[in-house]
Design a protein around this motif. Structure first.
Motif, PDB file in Angstrom:
ATOM      1  N   THR A  13       1.115   5.945 -51.431  1.00 25.42           N
ATOM      2  CA  THR A  13       2.030   6.721 -50.608  1.00 25.42           C
ATOM      3  C   THR A  13       1.620   6.608 -49.143  1.00 25.42           C
ATOM      4  OG1 THR A  13       3.200   8.846 -50.442  1.00 25.42           O
ATOM      5  CG2 THR A  13       0.800   8.938 -50.787  1.00 25.42           C
ATOM      6  N   GLY A  14       2.352   7.287 -48.301  1.00 23.61           N
ATOM      7  CA  GLY A  14       2.165   7.200 -46.856  1.00 23.61           C
ATOM      8  C   GLY A  14       3.520   7.398 -46.213  1.00 23.61           C
ATOM      9  N   ALA A  17       7.495   3.214 -43.239  1.00 24.35           N
ATOM     10  CA  ALA A  17       7.133   2.007 -42.485  1.00 24.35           C
ATOM     11  C   ALA A  17       5.635   1.912 -42.193  1.00 24.35           C
ATOM     12  CB  ALA A  17       7.928   1.918 -41.179  1.00 24.35           C
ATOM     13  N   ALA A  18       4.825   2.560 -43.032  1.00 26.26           N
ATOM     14  CA  ALA A  18       3.374   2.451 -42.862  1.00 26.26           C
ATOM     15  C   ALA A  18       2.826   1.162 -43.462  1.00 26.26           C
ATOM     16  CB  ALA A  18       2.672   3.651 -43.494  1.00 26.26           C
ATOM     17  N   GLY A  19       3.566   0.583 -44.413  1.00 26.47           N
ATOM     18  CA  GLY A  19       3.111  -0.646 -45.059  1.00 26.47           C
ATOM     19  C   GLY A  19       2.867  -0.497 -46.548  1.00 26.47           C
ATOM     20  N   LYS A  20       3.436   0.535 -47.153  1.00 29.97           N
ATOM     21  CA  LYS A  20       3.228   0.791 -48.585  1.00 29.97           C
ATOM     22  C   LYS A  20       3.700  -0.372 -49.450  1.00 29.97           C
ATOM     23  CE  LYS A  20       5.792   4.452 -48.464  1.00 29.97           C
ATOM     24  NZ  LYS A  20       6.126   4.342 -47.017  1.00 29.97           N
ATOM     25  N   SER A 166       6.038  14.792 -44.143  1.00 25.91           N
ATOM     26  CA  SER A 166       4.775  15.517 -44.092  1.00 25.91           C
ATOM     27  C   SER A 166       3.829  14.772 -43.158  1.00 25.91           C
ATOM     28  CB  SER A 166       4.158  15.604 -45.488  1.00 25.91           C
ATOM     29  OG  SER A 166       5.044  16.223 -46.386  1.00 25.91           O
ATOM     30  N   SER A 167       2.879  15.485 -42.590  1.00 22.76           N
ATOM     31  CA  SER A 167       1.992  14.842 -41.632  1.00 22.76           C
ATOM     32  C   SER A 167       1.094  13.819 -42.320  1.00 22.76           C
ATOM     33  CB  SER A 167       1.129  15.883 -40.917  1.00 22.76           C
ATOM     34  OG  SER A 167       0.090  16.341 -41.758  1.00 22.76           O
ATOM     35  N   GLN A 168       0.815  12.757 -41.600  1.00 20.36           N
ATOM     36  CA  GLN A 168      -0.068  11.722 -42.124  1.00 20.36           C
ATOM     37  C   GLN A 168      -1.461  12.288 -42.387  1.00 20.36           C
ATOM     38  OE1 GLN A 168      -0.024   7.327 -41.025  1.00 20.36           O
ATOM     39  NE2 GLN A 168      -1.557   8.105 -39.607  1.00 20.36           N
ATOM     40  N   GLU A 169      -1.919  13.182 -41.525  1.00 17.56           N
ATOM     41  CA  GLU A 169      -3.253  13.764 -41.689  1.00 17.56           C
ATOM     42  C   GLU A 169      -3.351  14.536 -43.000  1.00 17.56           C
ATOM     43  OE1 GLU A 169      -1.398  13.926 -38.966  1.00 17.56           O
ATOM     44  OE2 GLU A 169      -2.558  12.513 -37.734  1.00 17.56           O
TER      45      GLU A 169
END
Length: 205
Positions: A13-14, A17-20, A166-169
Motif C-alpha cells: 500500500t501507499g 502514484a507512489a509506485g505500488k 490518509s497521511s503517508q506518515e
C-alpha cells in the motif's frame, strides 16, 4: 520456499502514484502471485459487477457513460470533491472487493501472494488477510508529476486526489517494511530485492 497450506500474504500500500504497481510487478517477476485491487474494483463497477447497482443507486445515472457503464472519471470527480461521497463509495465497495480478494488468495498456487491496495490500512482489518504490510513511500511533488504524466490528470484533479488520502506518515507507522520510491528505478529494484530475499530466507527456515 517450503510449500504451505496458506501462502504468505503481503499487502502493498501507499498513497496514489507512489509506485505500488511497479513494486508489485517486480514481486511478480520474483514468483509471487499478485492481486491488483484497483482492477478488482474496476471489475466490480462494470455493469455486470456486484458493485454496479448499489453505486448507481447511490450516485445517480449521471455517472454513466453513453454505453451504460460507470464513467470512473465522473465518479472520481464526484467522490474526491466531497469526503462524504467518498465514504459512501468505500462503504459500498470495500465489502464486495474484500470478499473477492479473499477468494483470489485462497485460489493462489504460489507460496507468496501480493495484494496491492491504496486503502489497505484504513479499514483496520488488513491484518486479517495480510501477514505483512509493505508501504511504498514517495514525495508529493513526484506523485503529482506522475499523475499528470502517466494518467493525464490536470493539476487540480491530481491535487484533489492527493488531498483525499490518509497521511503517508501514518501508513509508514503501520508498516512492516517501507520502500522509498524517490530515486532511480535501479534503487527501487535494489530495495525490493533486499526485502524479498529476507522474506524468502525467513520463510525457508
Amino acid at each position: 520456499m517450503n510449500s504451505r497450506r496458506r501462502p504468505l500474504v503481503i499487502g502493498i500500500t501507499g498513497n496514489i502514484a507512489a509506485g505500488k504497481s511497479t513494486v508489485m510487478r517486480l514481486l511478480a517477476d520474483r514468483g509471487a502471485t499478485t492481486i491488483d485491487m484497483d482492477l478488482v474494483t474496476r471489475d466490480a463497477l462494470r455493469s455486470n459487477g456486484a458493485g454496479f447497482g448499489p453505486v448507481v443507486e447511490r450516485f445517480g445515472r449521471e455517472i454513466l457513460d453513453d454505453t451504460g457503464e460507470i464513467d470512473r472519471v465522473r465518479l472520481g470527480r464526484m467522490v474526491f470533491a466531497d469526503p462524504a461521497n467518498l465514504r459512501d463509495l468505500e462503504q459500498i465497495l470495500h465489502p464486495i472487493v474484500g470478499g473477492i480478494g479473499r477468494t483470489l488468495v485462497e485460489e493462489a498456487d504460489t507460496d507468496v501472494v501480493v495484494i496491492e491496495a491504496i486503502k489497505m490500512l484504513e479499514g483496520g482489518r488488513s491484518r486479517e488477510l495480510c501477514n505483512q504490510i509493505w508501504v511504498v513511500a514517495s514525495d508529493e511533488a513526484l506523485q503529482l508529476a506522475r499523475l499528470q504524466e502517466t494518467r493525464g490528470m490536470s493539476e487540480q484533479d491530481g491535487l484533489a486526489r492527493l488531498a483525499n488520502q490518509s497521511s503517508q506518515e501514518w501508513k509508514i507507522q503501520q508498516a512492516d517494511r517501507v520502500i522509498t520510491n524517490t530515486g532511480s528505478v535501479q534503487d527501487l529494484v535494489r530495495q525490493v530485492d533486499e526485502i524479498w530475499l529476507s522474506v524468502v530466507q525467513a520463510e525457508s527456515r
